[in-house]
Design a protein around this motif. Sequence first.
Motif, PDB file in Angstrom:
ATOM      1  N   LYS A   1       0.862  -1.175   0.000  1.00  0.00           N
ATOM      2  CA  LYS A   1       0.000   0.000   0.000  1.00  0.00           C
ATOM      3  C   LYS A   1       0.903   1.230   0.000  1.00  0.00           C
ATOM      4  O   LYS A   1       1.963   1.229   0.640  1.00  0.00           O
ATOM      5  N   PRO A   2       0.532   2.289  -0.728  1.00  0.00           N
ATOM      6  CA  PRO A   2       1.353   3.512  -0.682  1.00  0.00           C
ATOM      7  C   PRO A   2       1.467   4.033   0.748  1.00  0.00           C
ATOM      8  O   PRO A   2       0.523   3.961   1.545  1.00  0.00           O
ATOM      9  N   GLU A   3       2.644   4.555   1.096  1.00  0.00           N
ATOM     10  CA  GLU A   3       2.901   5.056   2.444  1.00  0.00           C
ATOM     11  C   GLU A   3       3.060   6.570   2.393  1.00  0.00           C
ATOM     12  O   GLU A   3       3.747   7.111   1.525  1.00  0.00           O
ATOM     13  N   ARG A   4       2.422   7.221   3.392  1.00  0.00           N
ATOM     14  CA  ARG A   4       2.468   8.677   3.444  1.00  0.00           C
ATOM     15  C   ARG A   4       3.869   9.143   3.841  1.00  0.00           C
ATOM     16  O   ARG A   4       4.538   8.527   4.690  1.00  0.00           O
ATOM     17  N   VAL A   5       4.314  10.249   3.254  1.00  0.00           N
ATOM     18  CA  VAL A   5       5.622  10.837   3.555  1.00  0.00           C
ATOM     19  C   VAL A   5       5.457  12.342   3.670  1.00  0.00           C
ATOM     20  O   VAL A   5       4.479  12.934   3.184  1.00  0.00           O
ATOM     21  N   ASP A   6       6.448  12.946   4.355  1.00  0.00           N
ATOM     22  CA  ASP A   6       6.544  14.410   4.416  1.00  0.00           C
ATOM     23  C   ASP A   6       7.604  14.852   3.418  1.00  0.00           C
ATOM     24  O   ASP A   6       8.697  14.267   3.342  1.00  0.00           O
ATOM     25  N   VAL A   7       7.305  15.887   2.656  1.00  0.00           N
ATOM     26  CA  VAL A   7       8.178  16.336   1.575  1.00  0.00           C
ATOM     27  C   VAL A   7       8.507  17.806   1.794  1.00  0.00           C
ATOM     28  O   VAL A   7       7.609  18.642   1.996  1.00  0.00           O
ATOM     29  N   ASP A   8       9.812  18.102   1.801  1.00  0.00           N
ATOM     30  CA  ASP A   8      10.276  19.484   1.759  1.00  0.00           C
ATOM     31  C   ASP A   8      10.598  19.819   0.306  1.00  0.00           C
ATOM     32  O   ASP A   8      11.338  19.084  -0.357  1.00  0.00           O
ATOM     33  N   ARG A   9      10.069  20.944  -0.168  1.00  0.00           N
ATOM     34  CA  ARG A   9      10.250  21.241  -1.578  1.00  0.00           C
ATOM     35  C   ARG A   9      10.196  22.740  -1.800  1.00  0.00           C
ATOM     36  O   ARG A   9       9.723  23.505  -0.946  1.00  0.00           O
ATOM     37  N   ASP A  10      10.725  23.130  -2.959  1.00  0.00           N
ATOM     38  CA  ASP A  10      10.449  24.463  -3.485  1.00  0.00           C
ATOM     39  C   ASP A  10       9.541  24.302  -4.702  1.00  0.00           C
ATOM     40  O   ASP A  10       8.325  24.433  -4.591  1.00  0.00           O
ATOM     41  N   VAL A  11      10.107  24.003  -5.850  1.00  0.00           N
ATOM     42  CA  VAL A  11       9.285  23.607  -6.987  1.00  0.00           C
ATOM     43  C   VAL A  11       9.205  22.085  -7.063  1.00  0.00           C
ATOM     44  O   VAL A  11       8.136  21.511  -7.243  1.00  0.00           O
ATOM     45  N   ALA A  12      10.360  21.436  -6.898  1.00  0.00           N
ATOM     46  CA  ALA A  12      10.442  19.979  -6.904  1.00  0.00           C
ATOM     47  C   ALA A  12      10.822  19.492  -5.508  1.00  0.00           C
ATOM     48  O   ALA A  12      11.362  20.248  -4.689  1.00  0.00           O
ATOM     49  N   PRO A  13      10.525  18.259  -5.157  1.00  0.00           N
ATOM     50  CA  PRO A  13      10.905  17.711  -3.849  1.00  0.00           C
ATOM     51  C   PRO A  13      12.419  17.765  -3.654  1.00  0.00           C
ATOM     52  O   PRO A  13      13.191  17.415  -4.558  1.00  0.00           O
ATOM     53  N   ARG A  14      12.848  18.204  -2.432  1.00  0.00           N
ATOM     54  CA  ARG A  14      14.264  18.283  -2.106  1.00  0.00           C
ATOM     55  C   ARG A  14      14.646  17.339  -0.971  1.00  0.00           C
ATOM     56  O   ARG A  14      15.788  16.939  -0.859  1.00  0.00           O
ATOM     57  N   ARG A  15      13.669  17.012  -0.114  1.00  0.00           N
ATOM     58  CA  ARG A  15      13.948  16.083   0.987  1.00  0.00           C
ATOM     59  C   ARG A  15      12.659  15.351   1.318  1.00  0.00           C
ATOM     60  O   ARG A  15      11.565  15.928   1.293  1.00  0.00           O
ATOM     61  N   ILE A  16      12.816  14.037   1.635  1.00  0.00           N
ATOM     62  CA  ILE A  16      11.666  13.192   1.975  1.00  0.00           C
ATOM     63  C   ILE A  16      11.908  12.613   3.359  1.00  0.00           C
ATOM     64  O   ILE A  16      13.003  12.113   3.652  1.00  0.00           O
ATOM     65  N   VAL A  17      10.895  12.703   4.195  1.00  0.00           N
ATOM     66  CA  VAL A  17      10.935  12.072   5.513  1.00  0.00           C
ATOM     67  C   VAL A  17      10.040  10.841   5.436  1.00  0.00           C
ATOM     68  O   VAL A  17       8.804  10.948   5.382  1.00  0.00           O
ATOM     69  N   TRP A  18      10.697   9.669   5.426  1.00  0.00           N
ATOM     70  CA  TRP A  18       9.953   8.413   5.232  1.00  0.00           C
ATOM     71  C   TRP A  18      10.467   7.370   6.217  1.00  0.00           C
ATOM     72  O   TRP A  18      11.672   7.126   6.306  1.00  0.00           O
ATOM     73  N   ARG A  19       9.545   6.800   6.990  1.00  0.00           N
ATOM     74  CA  ARG A  19       9.851   5.779   7.989  1.00  0.00           C
ATOM     75  C   ARG A  19      10.893   6.277   8.986  1.00  0.00           C
ATOM     76  O   ARG A  19      11.823   5.549   9.374  1.00  0.00           O
ATOM     77  N   GLY A  20      10.741   7.540   9.355  1.00  0.00           N
ATOM     78  CA  GLY A  20      11.617   8.107  10.366  1.00  0.00           C
ATOM     79  C   GLY A  20      12.970   8.531   9.852  1.00  0.00           C
ATOM     80  O   GLY A  20      13.825   8.932  10.649  1.00  0.00           O
ATOM     81  N   ARG A  21      13.187   8.460   8.562  1.00  0.00           N
ATOM     82  CA  ARG A  21      14.458   8.853   7.994  1.00  0.00           C
ATOM     83  C   ARG A  21      14.263  10.040   7.072  1.00  0.00           C
ATOM     84  O   ARG A  21      13.254  10.141   6.360  1.00  0.00           O
ATOM     85  N   ALA A  22      15.262  10.946   7.067  1.00  0.00           N
ATOM     86  CA  ALA A  22      15.265  12.089   6.149  1.00  0.00           C
ATOM     87  C   ALA A  22      16.162  11.733   4.966  1.00  0.00           C
ATOM     88  O   ALA A  22      17.364  11.487   5.139  1.00  0.00           O
ATOM     89  N   ILE A  23      15.571  11.692   3.784  1.00  0.00           N
ATOM     90  CA  ILE A  23      16.284  11.275   2.576  1.00  0.00           C
ATOM     91  C   ILE A  23      16.417  12.483   1.664  1.00  0.00           C
ATOM     92  O   ILE A  23      15.410  13.002   1.155  1.00  0.00           O
ATOM     93  N   PRO A  24      17.645  12.982   1.462  1.00  0.00           N
ATOM     94  CA  PRO A  24      17.812  14.110   0.530  1.00  0.00           C
ATOM     95  C   PRO A  24      17.640  13.652  -0.918  1.00  0.00           C
ATOM     96  O   PRO A  24      18.051  12.545  -1.281  1.00  0.00           O
ATOM     97  N   ILE A  25      17.061  14.510  -1.719  1.00  0.00           N
ATOM     98  CA  ILE A  25      16.805  14.207  -3.129  1.00  0.00           C
ATOM     99  C   ILE A  25      17.821  14.943  -3.983  1.00  0.00           C
ATOM    100  O   ILE A  25      17.928  16.171  -3.924  1.00  0.00           O
ATOM    101  N   ALA A  26      18.607  14.196  -4.751  1.00  0.00           N
ATOM    102  CA  ALA A  26      19.606  14.805  -5.633  1.00  0.00           C
ATOM    103  C   ALA A  26      18.987  15.291  -6.939  1.00  0.00           C
ATOM    104  O   ALA A  26      19.402  16.309  -7.488  1.00  0.00           O
ATOM    105  N   ASN A  27      18.008  14.570  -7.426  1.00  0.00           N
ATOM    106  CA  ASN A  27      17.382  14.936  -8.706  1.00  0.00           C
ATOM    107  C   ASN A  27      15.951  14.450  -8.692  1.00  0.00           C
ATOM    108  O   ASN A  27      15.672  13.306  -8.294  1.00  0.00           O
ATOM    109  N   ALA A  28      15.044  15.306  -9.100  1.00  0.00           N
ATOM    110  CA  ALA A  28      13.621  14.961  -9.155  1.00  0.00           C
ATOM    111  C   ALA A  28      13.104  15.228 -10.564  1.00  0.00           C
ATOM    112  O   ALA A  28      13.301  16.310 -11.109  1.00  0.00           O
TER     113      ALA A  28
END
Length: 586
Positions: free
Chosen positions: A512-539
């Motif tokens: 099932k899709p899992e909800r996440v928190d996303v920090d973004r300006d135009v595109a996502p820059r960081r994802i908080v998923w399962r208690g981890r903060a995952i930086p996004i290099a390219n979206a």
Amino acid sequence: MLEWAGAGLVVGFNMSWRWVVQTEWRVACVRIPRFPIGAVQRAQQREGGALGKAGVQLLLPMSDKAEACSSTADPRQPHWDDSLHVLTDGSTSRPKLRGVSAAAAREGVRAGMVLSEARALCAELNVLAWDDVVLNAAITETTARFVQASPQVSPATGVPGMWWIGASGFAPIHRSHDRRNDRRNVRSQELLFARSLLAIAQSWHPRARVSIADTCVAARAATWGSGAWRRGADQGSLICIVPPGGDAAYLVSAPLTLLPMDGEMRDALHALGVRTIGDFADLDAGDVEQRWGDDGLSAWRLAHGDDPRRPVLARLDDPPHVEMELATAAETMEPVLFLVRPGVENLVTQLVSQGRSIASLAITLTLDDARGALPTARAHTVTREIRMPRPLARPAPLFERCRGLLSQWTLTAPVSAVRLTALLTSPLTGEQGNLLDTSWRDPGAADAALERVRAELGPDVVVKPHSRDAYVVERSGEWQEETFSASTDQRSRHPFATAAENLPSPVRLLEKPERVDVDRDVAPRRIVWRGRAIPIANAIGPERLSGDWWNDGYCRDYWRCESDEERGELVLYRDAAGWWVQGWYD
């Protein structure tokens, strides 16, 4: 007066009144253009109609009415010969074309081309693979239909789509004094016979050809071309009847290509300026024999209408089989399997000695349920058929197929006898493996392993991903039971996005899709998923997908996010409820 005349016996009495019993030999030739393409294409249309579980398929004959309905179900659909079909030799490295449809020929595609060369001329080609099993089944089916018109039916050897059919028996037993009227009656009867053959042949192709002559060589020549030399044509040149005794005169102006002979001999005759069969017949027999030997002399006789070939009475030989009886009736399958193993080995040895392999195997169990207790009663038998992904000539994978079928067979009575029958066979291939080649794999071993898995765990355990016509990711694919070869290369495109079409790795979806928190300006820059903060290099995105308002509507913006901390690429989407992670690419 008693004398042998040709193929028949002539008996006559010279008295004030006269009656004659005469059997004049006549032969019909039926030619269906591009028959192998039609056989393979029609087999694909029929595929799945009579398929059962565990690869069991019953050979159900199709009636003429059902055949007509299937071929004319949608008159808007073009005939298969008017579609861009090509038939390859089945090679995996550099497939060559063995046949092309009329539509493909109009695009410049020719038999003998490499598939890549043909695609360069026409990119919309529908590629079909040559299948001896399907072709033999189509020839047998059509032969059985021709038997309805004449008992003498012989498929032409090496020319799929051509039949020799006996057309004798139209001469009147009691002849009148008006021989011209007798000839007209015979010709009208032959024309009705030719039309009946044409009606059967046109269930395959609307431009099938039928001809009747005294010899096979003239009948075959009369089915080709539409030149002025084709006298006696009927129904738009689809039927041609050569008058009795006129074969030699008919062949005089026919092209030399219509005379069966060796290719080198034909080239030599062309170099000498010989263009027609009549030109070749004018050569001296001694000169022909001196240069080309017996083969040349046989061709020279054919050019004069001297052809000893005759179609034989059609008969169905018993297919190769092995019968075994149990000492005592068995209520379980273990004793049956004990007999099936040596039976398979015996059947394979029998066919390999003939240069054949097994494409379809039938298992018949004789049940001891007192149905056949009376002397005149027939024993109660039950038959199941196994269709192979490819013809096999080795006992091990064949036995595993039999084991998988018998393990799912529910017995209603004890078994007293077993019969193994090779329903369909194919020429034995000479493919061999190289022990030093690590890339070579035995396809029969993979099939045998999968059959054992099915036998142990039941159906629907060997599955394969298949794409579906849906844009939303979780509905764009499904798992289906794999009923063909495990090594068949059928790569399916994923319909998610144009940017993901050429990805060599698959997408893995969460349950099932899992909800996440996303920090973004135009595109996502960081994802908080399962208690981890995952930086996004390219979206990459967004890609708007929406639809299915009639069922369960959705409206989503999809993103593919690359991260240096993760091996794969995360698949995110945003809808009215927020941001979700749906899966990742490996």
